[in-house]
Scaffold this motif. Sequence first.
Motif, PDB file in Angstrom:
ATOM      1  N   LEU A 101       0.926  -1.375   0.033  1.00  0.00           N
ATOM      2  CA  LEU A 101       0.018   0.064  -0.112  1.00  0.00           C
ATOM      3  C   LEU A 101       0.799   1.332   0.053  1.00  0.00           C
ATOM      4  CD1 LEU A 101      -2.707  -1.262   2.706  1.00  0.00           C
ATOM      5  CD2 LEU A 101      -2.880  -0.843   0.206  1.00  0.00           C
ATOM      6  N   TYR A 102       2.219   1.314   0.648  1.00  0.00           N
ATOM      7  CA  TYR A 102       2.991   2.392   0.487  1.00  0.00           C
ATOM      8  C   TYR A 102       3.455   2.525  -0.684  1.00  0.00           C
ATOM      9  CZ  TYR A 102       5.385   5.907   3.533  1.00  0.00           C
ATOM     10  OH  TYR A 102       5.910   6.895   4.088  1.00  0.00           O
ATOM     11  N   GLY A 103       3.644   1.273  -1.271  1.00  0.00           N
ATOM     12  CA  GLY A 103       4.355   1.653  -2.813  1.00  0.00           C
ATOM     13  C   GLY A 103       3.366   2.164  -3.633  1.00  0.00           C
ATOM     14  N   ARG A 107       6.243   5.593  -2.634  1.00  0.00           N
ATOM     15  CA  ARG A 107       7.294   5.813  -1.587  1.00  0.00           C
ATOM     16  C   ARG A 107       7.850   4.368  -0.883  1.00  0.00           C
ATOM     17  NH1 ARG A 107       4.601   9.977   2.525  1.00  0.00           N
ATOM     18  NH2 ARG A 107       2.567   8.890   1.895  1.00  0.00           N
ATOM     19  N   LYS A 108       9.007   4.212  -0.533  1.00  0.00           N
ATOM     20  CA  LYS A 108       9.335   3.302   0.170  1.00  0.00           C
ATOM     21  C   LYS A 108      10.172   3.719   1.517  1.00  0.00           C
ATOM     22  CE  LYS A 108      12.168  -1.002  -0.336  1.00  0.00           C
ATOM     23  NZ  LYS A 108      12.965  -1.744  -1.216  1.00  0.00           N
ATOM     24  N   ASP A 109       9.434   3.402   2.698  1.00  0.00           N
ATOM     25  CA  ASP A 109      10.111   3.733   3.802  1.00  0.00           C
ATOM     26  C   ASP A 109      10.086   2.560   4.937  1.00  0.00           C
ATOM     27  OD1 ASP A 109      10.891   4.903   6.404  1.00  0.00           O
ATOM     28  OD2 ASP A 109       9.871   6.794   5.685  1.00  0.00           O
ATOM     29  N   SER A 110      10.751   1.591   5.052  1.00  0.00           N
ATOM     30  CA  SER A 110      10.530   0.392   6.006  1.00  0.00           C
ATOM     31  C   SER A 110      10.657   1.095   7.275  1.00  0.00           C
ATOM     32  CB  SER A 110      11.997  -0.334   5.876  1.00  0.00           C
ATOM     33  OG  SER A 110      11.935  -1.084   4.304  1.00  0.00           O
ATOM     34  N   ARG A 111      11.122   2.069   7.761  1.00  0.00           N
ATOM     35  CA  ARG A 111      11.518   2.609   9.134  1.00  0.00           C
ATOM     36  C   ARG A 111       9.852   3.210   9.412  1.00  0.00           C
ATOM     37  NH1 ARG A 111      12.914   1.477  13.753  1.00  0.00           N
ATOM     38  NH2 ARG A 111      15.130   1.210  12.887  1.00  0.00           N
ATOM     39  N   ALA A 144      -3.031   1.202  11.434  1.00  0.00           N
ATOM     40  CA  ALA A 144      -1.445   1.428  11.069  1.00  0.00           C
ATOM     41  C   ALA A 144      -1.418   2.050   9.722  1.00  0.00           C
ATOM     42  CB  ALA A 144      -0.605   0.286  10.939  1.00  0.00           C
ATOM     43  N   GLN A 145      -2.277   1.479   8.726  1.00  0.00           N
ATOM     44  CA  GLN A 145      -2.355   2.065   7.468  1.00  0.00           C
ATOM     45  C   GLN A 145      -2.704   3.561   7.404  1.00  0.00           C
ATOM     46  OE1 GLN A 145      -5.227   0.051   5.116  1.00  0.00           O
ATOM     47  NE2 GLN A 145      -5.011   1.678   3.372  1.00  0.00           N
ATOM     48  N   VAL A 146      -3.917   3.819   8.264  1.00  0.00           N
ATOM     49  CA  VAL A 146      -4.131   5.253   8.090  1.00  0.00           C
ATOM     50  C   VAL A 146      -2.980   6.077   8.750  1.00  0.00           C
ATOM     51  CG1 VAL A 146      -5.628   7.108   9.426  1.00  0.00           C
ATOM     52  CG2 VAL A 146      -6.547   4.801   8.301  1.00  0.00           C
ATOM     53  N   LEU A 147      -2.360   5.651   9.774  1.00  0.00           N
ATOM     54  CA  LEU A 147      -1.141   6.564  10.523  1.00  0.00           C
ATOM     55  C   LEU A 147       0.011   6.667   9.242  1.00  0.00           C
ATOM     56  CD1 LEU A 147      -1.354   5.048  13.906  1.00  0.00           C
ATOM     57  CD2 LEU A 147      -2.128   7.241  13.058  1.00  0.00           C
ATOM     58  N   MET A 148       0.354   5.377   8.688  1.00  0.00           N
ATOM     59  CA  MET A 148       1.256   5.503   7.815  1.00  0.00           C
ATOM     60  C   MET A 148       1.269   6.592   6.627  1.00  0.00           C
ATOM     61  SD  MET A 148       1.994   2.077   5.475  1.00  0.00           S
ATOM     62  CE  MET A 148       0.563   2.251   4.300  1.00  0.00           C
TER      63      MET A 148
END
Length: 214
Positions: A101-103, A107-111, A144-148
Amino acid sequence: MQECCLEVADVSKKFKEGIALNHISFQAAGGSITGFVGHNGSGKTVLFKCICGFYAATEGEILINGKAVGIGDDMPRNIAFTIEEPAFIGQYSGRKNLEFLYGLLHRKDSRRIQDVMSAVRLDYHSRKKVAKYSLGMKQRLAIAQVLMEEMPILIMDEPMNGLDGQGIMEVRELLLEEKRKGKLILLASHNRDDIAYLCDAIYKLENGCMSAIS
């Protein structure tokens, strides 16, 4: 973060089955939580879907920062939401779902993903498939998805479903922290304690009509 403002102006939504929203009006601004109560079918979810651009209002308009919300290509791009039951790819882990979903946001941000999973007490390193998650774990992943996504507007439809008492308190504090960051938050909950504790303004929906409680 630039403060957002939302105006819902005399909005109605009609389906073949009847009127889901009947001349709804309210305003909300960044740094606040607006709560909505009402039984299933009262119009809360339809209202949220109109604000997100999934449904077009039959009458009236919805403005975000003065710009009218549309559908399709004109859907707002500054809203993170969880509406109805969380939907994820069951054969993937929670981490893989969030990475996918972040992709989509390029964006890519494992942290960042690790941080939001930690905030909702999910194990970043777990390979457990989401299909094996409990309802409470799925709710945590949705939060977590919403916050991300780090959007200025958060729409949360029954985010406490399936959470135990400790989980509810933790999510309450997460929402208050987002409010302190200046987020504009819309929250629907069957739990009046959640609404009373968190919200600056409260509205009741019943048969598509809305009235202010406080």
